[in-house]
Design a protein around this motif. Structure first.
Motif, mmCIF file in Angstrom:
data_model
loop_
_atom_site.group_PDB
_atom_site.id
_atom_site.type_symbol
_atom_site.label_atom_id
_atom_site.label_comp_id
_atom_site.label_asym_id
_atom_site.label_seq_id
_atom_site.Cartn_x
_atom_site.Cartn_y
_atom_site.Cartn_z
ATOM 1 N N ILE A 1 0.864 -1.181 0.000
ATOM 2 C CA ILE A 1 0.000 0.000 0.000
ATOM 3 C C ILE A 1 0.903 1.235 0.000
ATOM 4 N N ASN A 2 1.103 1.811 -1.173
ATOM 5 C CA ASN A 2 1.907 3.025 -1.294
ATOM 6 C C ASN A 2 1.017 4.224 -0.974
ATOM 7 N N ASN A 3 0.990 4.574 0.308
ATOM 8 C CA ASN A 3 0.066 5.605 0.778
ATOM 9 C C ASN A 3 0.760 6.894 1.217
ATOM 10 N N ALA A 4 2.021 6.832 1.588
ATOM 11 C CA ALA A 4 2.692 8.006 2.165
ATOM 12 C C ALA A 4 2.585 9.207 1.241
ATOM 13 N N GLY A 5 2.226 10.343 1.809
ATOM 14 C CA GLY A 5 2.116 11.546 1.007
ATOM 15 C C GLY A 5 1.755 12.754 1.840
ATOM 16 N N TYR A 6 1.890 13.911 1.239
ATOM 17 C CA TYR A 6 1.575 15.166 1.902
ATOM 18 C C TYR A 6 1.489 16.236 0.829
ATOM 19 N N GLY A 7 1.196 17.458 1.217
ATOM 20 C CA GLY A 7 1.142 18.565 0.273
ATOM 21 C C GLY A 7 2.162 19.629 0.626
ATOM 22 N N VAL A 8 2.611 20.349 -0.385
ATOM 23 C CA VAL A 8 3.530 21.472 -0.179
ATOM 24 C C VAL A 8 2.775 22.745 -0.538
ATOM 25 N N PRO A 9 2.298 23.505 0.458
ATOM 26 C CA PRO A 9 1.545 24.732 0.162
ATOM 27 C C PRO A 9 2.415 25.753 -0.563
ATOM 28 N N GLY A 10 1.766 26.641 -1.279
ATOM 29 C CA GLY A 10 2.489 27.715 -1.941
ATOM 30 C C GLY A 10 2.738 27.421 -3.411
ATOM 31 N N THR A 11 3.170 28.454 -4.124
ATOM 32 C CA THR A 11 3.476 28.315 -5.541
ATOM 33 C C THR A 11 4.869 27.716 -5.724
ATOM 34 N N PHE A 12 5.170 27.351 -6.961
ATOM 35 C CA PHE A 12 6.410 26.633 -7.263
ATOM 36 C C PHE A 12 7.641 27.402 -6.799
ATOM 37 N N GLU A 13 7.705 28.691 -7.138
ATOM 38 C CA GLU A 13 8.923 29.451 -6.831
ATOM 39 C C GLU A 13 8.999 29.888 -5.371
ATOM 40 N N SER A 14 7.892 29.763 -4.630
ATOM 41 C CA SER A 14 7.905 30.196 -3.236
ATOM 42 C C SER A 14 8.467 29.128 -2.296
ATOM 43 N N ASN A 15 8.756 27.938 -2.826
ATOM 44 C CA ASN A 15 9.328 26.867 -2.022
ATOM 45 C C ASN A 15 10.737 26.540 -2.482
ATOM 46 N N SER A 16 11.535 26.035 -1.566
ATOM 47 C CA SER A 16 12.917 25.685 -1.896
ATOM 48 C C SER A 16 12.963 24.439 -2.773
ATOM 49 N N TRP A 17 14.084 24.271 -3.479
ATOM 50 C CA TRP A 17 14.234 23.047 -4.261
ATOM 51 C C TRP A 17 14.274 21.820 -3.349
ATOM 52 N N THR A 18 14.827 21.963 -2.169
ATOM 53 C CA THR A 18 14.863 20.832 -1.233
ATOM 54 C C THR A 18 13.453 20.347 -0.918
ATOM 55 N N ALA A 19 12.528 21.301 -0.699
ATOM 56 C CA ALA A 19 11.137 20.923 -0.423
ATOM 57 C C ALA A 19 10.546 20.162 -1.599
ATOM 58 N N HIS A 20 10.806 20.627 -2.822
ATOM 59 C CA HIS A 20 10.281 19.948 -4.002
ATOM 60 C C HIS A 20 10.932 18.576 -4.194
ATOM 61 N N ALA A 21 12.239 18.509 -3.983
ATOM 62 C CA ALA A 21 12.946 17.239 -4.175
ATOM 63 C C ALA A 21 12.473 16.192 -3.177
ATOM 64 N N ASP A 22 12.265 16.591 -1.926
ATOM 65 C CA ASP A 22 11.740 15.652 -0.927
ATOM 66 C C ASP A 22 10.345 15.166 -1.318
ATOM 67 N N PHE A 23 9.527 16.091 -1.805
ATOM 68 C CA PHE A 23 8.168 15.736 -2.218
ATOM 69 C C PHE A 23 8.198 14.709 -3.352
ATOM 70 N N ILE A 24 9.022 14.945 -4.363
ATOM 71 C CA ILE A 24 9.125 14.016 -5.488
ATOM 72 C C ILE A 24 9.619 12.654 -5.012
ATOM 73 N N GLN A 25 10.548 12.661 -4.077
ATOM 74 C CA GLN A 25 11.070 11.403 -3.537
ATOM 75 C C GLN A 25 9.973 10.605 -2.830
ATOM 76 N N VAL A 26 9.190 11.274 -2.000
ATOM 77 C CA VAL A 26 8.155 10.576 -1.222
ATOM 78 C C VAL A 26 6.976 10.158 -2.090
ATOM 79 N N LEU A 27 6.510 11.057 -2.955
ATOM 80 C CA LEU A 27 5.266 10.825 -3.703
ATOM 81 C C LEU A 27 5.462 10.031 -4.979
ATOM 82 N N MET A 28 6.673 10.055 -5.551
ATOM 83 C CA MET A 28 6.870 9.396 -6.837
ATOM 84 C C MET A 28 7.981 8.350 -6.810
ATOM 85 N N THR A 29 9.172 8.753 -6.389
ATOM 86 C CA THR A 29 10.308 7.832 -6.476
ATOM 87 C C THR A 29 10.172 6.663 -5.508
#
Length: 268
Positions: free
Chosen positions: A88-116
């Motif tokens: 059951i691949n359930n782990a996930g969360y949301g990153v509030p804000g627009t693309f440029e308002s968040n750090s690349w680290t926040a986006h990279a962690d999100f991609i790792q958890v939600l996709m990779t």
């Protein structure tokens, strides 16, 4: 044939849909492996399921934002001689804000958890399922995969759309070997998701008929994967929304998405 007591690995099992999956599968006679970051919550849930259902529950805390986590998790399973029948691949969360308002680290962690991470866990656990001639994989996607992207939470819809397409291909490749794969697509679900993203006040403006409980989502998801459904949108209202958006011209659906984003997305 399924084993007498299937073993289910549930990511993001400490709350919400993940915890509901743990309770529902334990009630069906499954043994469990629970993983998430919050150790105390996992242990509390594990104790509950051992007492209530006499289930064997293994707790393996892990942070799937760490690229090494999926392999570490599978190594821990192998060391204990555990074969996973249900993933059951359930782990996930949301990153509030627009693309440029968040750090690349926040986006990279999100991609790792939600996709990779879900992709790697499927890759590592699928061979044994194929060998045994039985397996179930549920990738928890979202209604967001079937509607236009939003302003804010930039990567959320994209990640869920990926899970849908990934699940479709995986299902086609493996269903003749006894392995069913389903992308489960809930809409708004009562959980702490919106509390974590700081959007609870905005979400409370939605009418009650838009919401489902985690238990309802899980019940429909288990039935869907058992029946061999490859993509399943939970709830009649959500299925109507999916159909309407599909019939709309792209320009209109994007306009509606932009309008609703301002009402129900935290953009800063």
């Amino acid at each position: 044939m399924p084993p007498i007591r299937p073993l289910s690995l549930i990511t993001g099992a400490s709350a919400g849909i993940g915890a509901a999956f743990a309770r529902a599968l334990a009630a069906r006679g499954h043994d469990l492996v629970l993983t998430a970051r919050r150790v105390e919550r996992l242990e509390t849930l594990a104790d509950e399921l051992r007492r209530k259902h006499n289930a064997t529950v293994t707790v393996l805390p892990n942070d799937l934002a760490d690229p090494a986590a999926p392999q570490q998790l599978c190594d821990a399973l192998a060391q204990r001689g555990l074969h996973v029948d249900w993933l059951i691949n359930n782990a996930g969360y949301g990153v509030p804000g627009t693309f440029e308002s968040n750090s690349w680290t926040a986006h990279a962690d999100f991609i790792q958890v939600l996709m990779t991470a879900p992709t790697e866990l499927a890759w590592r656990l699928l061979p044994a399922m194929r060998e045994h001639g039985y397996g179930r994989i549920i990738n928890v996607a979202s209604l967001a995969a079937h509607v236009p992207g939003s302003v804010g939470h930039t990567l959320y819809s994209a990640s869920k759309a990926y899970l849908v397409k990934f699940s479709q291909s995986l299902a086609l490749e493996n269903r003749h070997l006894g392995v069913n794969v389903c992308a489960l697509c809930p809409g708004f679900t009562w959980s702490e998701f919106h509390d974590v993203t700081g959007s609870r006040d905005m979400m409370n403006k939605l009418p009650g008929l838009m919401w489902q409980t985690a238990e309802e989502v899980v019940h429909q998801g288990i039935d869907a994967v058992e029946y061999g459904k490859v993509v399943y949108v939970t709830g009649r209202v959500n299925r109507i929304i999916k159909t309407l958006v599909k019939l709309m011209p792209d320009r209109l659906s994007l306009w509606l998405s932009a309008r609703q984003s301002r009402r129900f997305r935290k953009l800063e």
